[in-house]
Write a protein that holds these residues in place. Structure first.
Motif, mmCIF file in Angstrom:
data_model
loop_
_atom_site.group_PDB
_atom_site.id
_atom_site.type_symbol
_atom_site.label_atom_id
_atom_site.label_comp_id
_atom_site.label_asym_id
_atom_site.label_seq_id
_atom_site.Cartn_x
_atom_site.Cartn_y
_atom_site.Cartn_z
ATOM 1 N N ALA A 1 0.822 -1.211 0.000
ATOM 2 C CA ALA A 1 0.000 0.000 0.000
ATOM 3 C C ALA A 1 0.853 1.255 0.000
ATOM 4 C CB ALA A 1 -0.935 0.000 1.210
ATOM 5 N N LEU A 2 2.021 1.197 0.640
ATOM 6 C CA LEU A 2 2.864 2.376 0.768
ATOM 7 C C LEU A 2 4.015 2.406 -0.240
ATOM 8 C CD1 LEU A 2 2.900 2.709 4.642
ATOM 9 C CD2 LEU A 2 1.389 3.800 2.961
ATOM 10 N N SER A 3 3.963 1.526 -1.218
ATOM 11 C CA SER A 3 4.981 1.500 -2.265
ATOM 12 C C SER A 3 5.043 2.849 -2.972
ATOM 13 C CB SER A 3 4.651 0.394 -3.263
ATOM 14 O OG SER A 3 5.568 0.404 -4.320
ATOM 15 N N GLY A 4 6.249 3.392 -3.085
ATOM 16 C CA GLY A 4 6.423 4.671 -3.762
ATOM 17 C C GLY A 4 6.352 5.882 -2.847
ATOM 18 N N THR A 5 6.161 5.664 -1.556
ATOM 19 C CA THR A 5 6.095 6.780 -0.610
ATOM 20 C C THR A 5 7.470 7.405 -0.446
ATOM 21 O OG1 THR A 5 4.316 5.724 0.618
ATOM 22 C CG2 THR A 5 5.544 7.427 1.775
ATOM 23 N N ASP A 6 7.511 8.730 -0.485
ATOM 24 C CA ASP A 6 8.741 9.462 -0.218
ATOM 25 C C ASP A 6 8.750 9.893 1.246
ATOM 26 O OD1 ASP A 6 9.753 9.389 -2.856
ATOM 27 O OD2 ASP A 6 8.468 11.080 -3.417
ATOM 28 N N TYR A 7 9.863 9.618 1.930
ATOM 29 C CA TYR A 7 10.002 9.981 3.339
ATOM 30 C C TYR A 7 10.999 11.112 3.477
ATOM 31 C CZ TYR A 7 7.496 5.678 4.275
ATOM 32 O OH TYR A 7 6.538 4.705 4.318
ATOM 33 N N PRO A 8 10.871 11.960 4.501
ATOM 34 C CA PRO A 8 9.811 11.954 5.515
ATOM 35 C C PRO A 8 8.465 12.332 4.898
ATOM 36 C CG PRO A 8 11.166 13.902 5.762
ATOM 37 C CD PRO A 8 11.800 13.065 4.678
ATOM 38 N N THR A 9 7.400 11.893 5.589
ATOM 39 C CA THR A 9 6.049 12.133 5.103
ATOM 40 C C THR A 9 5.107 12.308 6.280
ATOM 41 O OG1 THR A 9 4.419 11.345 3.501
ATOM 42 C CG2 THR A 9 5.368 9.698 4.979
ATOM 43 N N ASP A 10 3.865 12.665 5.968
ATOM 44 C CA ASP A 10 2.875 12.807 7.031
ATOM 45 C C ASP A 10 1.744 11.800 6.851
ATOM 46 O OD1 ASP A 10 1.091 13.858 5.110
ATOM 47 O OD2 ASP A 10 1.648 15.906 5.589
ATOM 48 N N ARG A 11 0.908 11.734 7.859
ATOM 49 C CA ARG A 11 -0.188 10.769 7.881
ATOM 50 C C ARG A 11 -1.088 10.904 6.660
ATOM 51 N NH1 ARG A 11 -2.899 11.539 13.201
ATOM 52 N NH2 ARG A 11 -3.498 13.467 12.230
ATOM 53 N N GLU A 12 -1.434 12.129 6.289
ATOM 54 C CA GLU A 12 -2.333 12.347 5.156
ATOM 55 C C GLU A 12 -1.719 11.851 3.852
ATOM 56 O OE1 GLU A 12 -1.568 14.711 7.480
ATOM 57 O OE2 GLU A 12 -3.479 14.576 8.559
ATOM 58 N N ALA A 13 -0.418 12.062 3.682
ATOM 59 C CA ALA A 13 0.265 11.589 2.469
ATOM 60 C C ALA A 13 0.300 10.062 2.424
ATOM 61 C CB ALA A 13 1.673 12.159 2.405
ATOM 62 N N LEU A 14 0.427 9.421 3.582
ATOM 63 C CA LEU A 14 0.391 7.956 3.622
ATOM 64 C C LEU A 14 -0.965 7.437 3.153
ATOM 65 C CD1 LEU A 14 2.120 7.227 7.047
ATOM 66 C CD2 LEU A 14 3.100 6.914 4.767
ATOM 67 N N VAL A 15 -2.023 8.077 3.627
ATOM 68 C CA VAL A 15 -3.378 7.668 3.227
ATOM 69 C C VAL A 15 -3.555 7.851 1.720
ATOM 70 C CG1 VAL A 15 -5.842 8.171 3.470
ATOM 71 C CG2 VAL A 15 -4.373 8.107 5.498
ATOM 72 N N GLU A 16 -3.113 8.973 1.192
ATOM 73 C CA GLU A 16 -3.250 9.239 -0.245
ATOM 74 C C GLU A 16 -2.451 8.240 -1.072
ATOM 75 O OE1 GLU A 16 -5.449 11.208 -1.740
ATOM 76 O OE2 GLU A 16 -6.161 11.524 0.304
ATOM 77 N N CYS A 17 -1.248 7.911 -0.635
ATOM 78 C CA CYS A 17 -0.436 6.928 -1.338
ATOM 79 C C CYS A 17 -1.125 5.566 -1.331
ATOM 80 C CB CYS A 17 0.949 6.825 -0.706
ATOM 81 S SG CYS A 17 2.046 5.703 -1.584
ATOM 82 N N ALA A 18 -1.657 5.180 -0.186
ATOM 83 C CA ALA A 18 -2.355 3.895 -0.085
ATOM 84 C C ALA A 18 -3.553 3.856 -1.030
ATOM 85 C CB ALA A 18 -2.794 3.650 1.357
ATOM 86 N N LYS A 19 -4.285 4.945 -1.118
ATOM 87 C CA LYS A 19 -5.432 4.998 -2.027
ATOM 88 C C LYS A 19 -4.968 4.869 -3.476
ATOM 89 C CE LYS A 19 -8.526 7.671 0.917
ATOM 90 N NZ LYS A 19 -9.209 8.966 1.104
ATOM 91 N N ARG A 20 -3.886 5.551 -3.838
ATOM 92 C CA ARG A 20 -3.351 5.450 -5.204
ATOM 93 C C ARG A 20 -2.931 4.024 -5.528
ATOM 94 N NH1 ARG A 20 -0.703 10.106 -3.771
ATOM 95 N NH2 ARG A 20 1.265 9.000 -3.516
ATOM 96 N N ASN A 21 -2.482 3.305 -4.515
ATOM 97 C CA ASN A 21 -2.047 1.919 -4.692
ATOM 98 C C ASN A 21 -3.190 0.923 -4.511
ATOM 99 O OD1 ASN A 21 0.637 2.496 -5.312
ATOM 100 N ND2 ASN A 21 1.217 2.621 -3.174
ATOM 101 N N HIS A 22 -4.410 1.436 -4.464
ATOM 102 C CA HIS A 22 -5.626 0.603 -4.353
ATOM 103 C C HIS A 22 -5.629 -0.286 -3.114
ATOM 104 C CE1 HIS A 22 -6.444 1.997 -8.382
ATOM 105 N NE2 HIS A 22 -5.243 1.586 -8.750
ATOM 106 N N ALA A 23 -5.185 0.286 -2.001
ATOM 107 C CA ALA A 23 -5.173 -0.449 -0.738
ATOM 108 C C ALA A 23 -6.600 -0.667 -0.243
ATOM 109 C CB ALA A 23 -4.382 0.331 0.303
ATOM 110 N N SER A 24 -6.742 -1.650 0.618
ATOM 111 C CA SER A 24 -8.050 -1.952 1.197
ATOM 112 C C SER A 24 -8.510 -0.818 2.115
ATOM 113 C CB SER A 24 -7.980 -3.249 2.001
ATOM 114 O OG SER A 24 -7.179 -3.050 3.160
ATOM 115 N N LYS A 25 -9.803 -0.802 2.351
ATOM 116 C CA LYS A 25 -10.382 0.181 3.270
ATOM 117 C C LYS A 25 -9.779 0.032 4.664
ATOM 118 C CE LYS A 25 -14.810 1.676 5.147
ATOM 119 N NZ LYS A 25 -16.246 1.421 5.202
#
Length: 64
Positions: A12-36
């Motif tokens: 779900a977090l593949s491609g995330t650039d760090y450091p990051t924040d909680r909101e960016a993690l959620v957006e990345c997970a959504k882009r990666n079609h993560a589960s609810k």
């Protein structure tokens, strides 16, 4: 809520650039079609910023 697996979280977090924040993690997970379950778990993390994937994993799974 179903338990999130470490493998699913990593995908779900593949491609995330760090450091990051909680909101960016959620957006990345959504882009990666993560589960609810994963997006909800991320959105409810107490910590707001993360320097690396290990910090996210610790926040989600409570590793000491």
């Amino acid at each position: 809520m179903a338990r999130v697996s470490p493998v699913d979280l990593q995908k779900a977090l593949s491609g995330t650039d760090y450091p990051t924040d909680r909101e960016a993690l959620v957006e990345c997970a959504k882009r990666n079609h993560a589960s609810k379950e994963i997006t909800e778990e991320l959105s409810h993390l107490r910590k707001k910023t993360f320097d690396n994937p290990a910090e996210v994993s610790k926040a989600v799974f409570g590793h000491k």
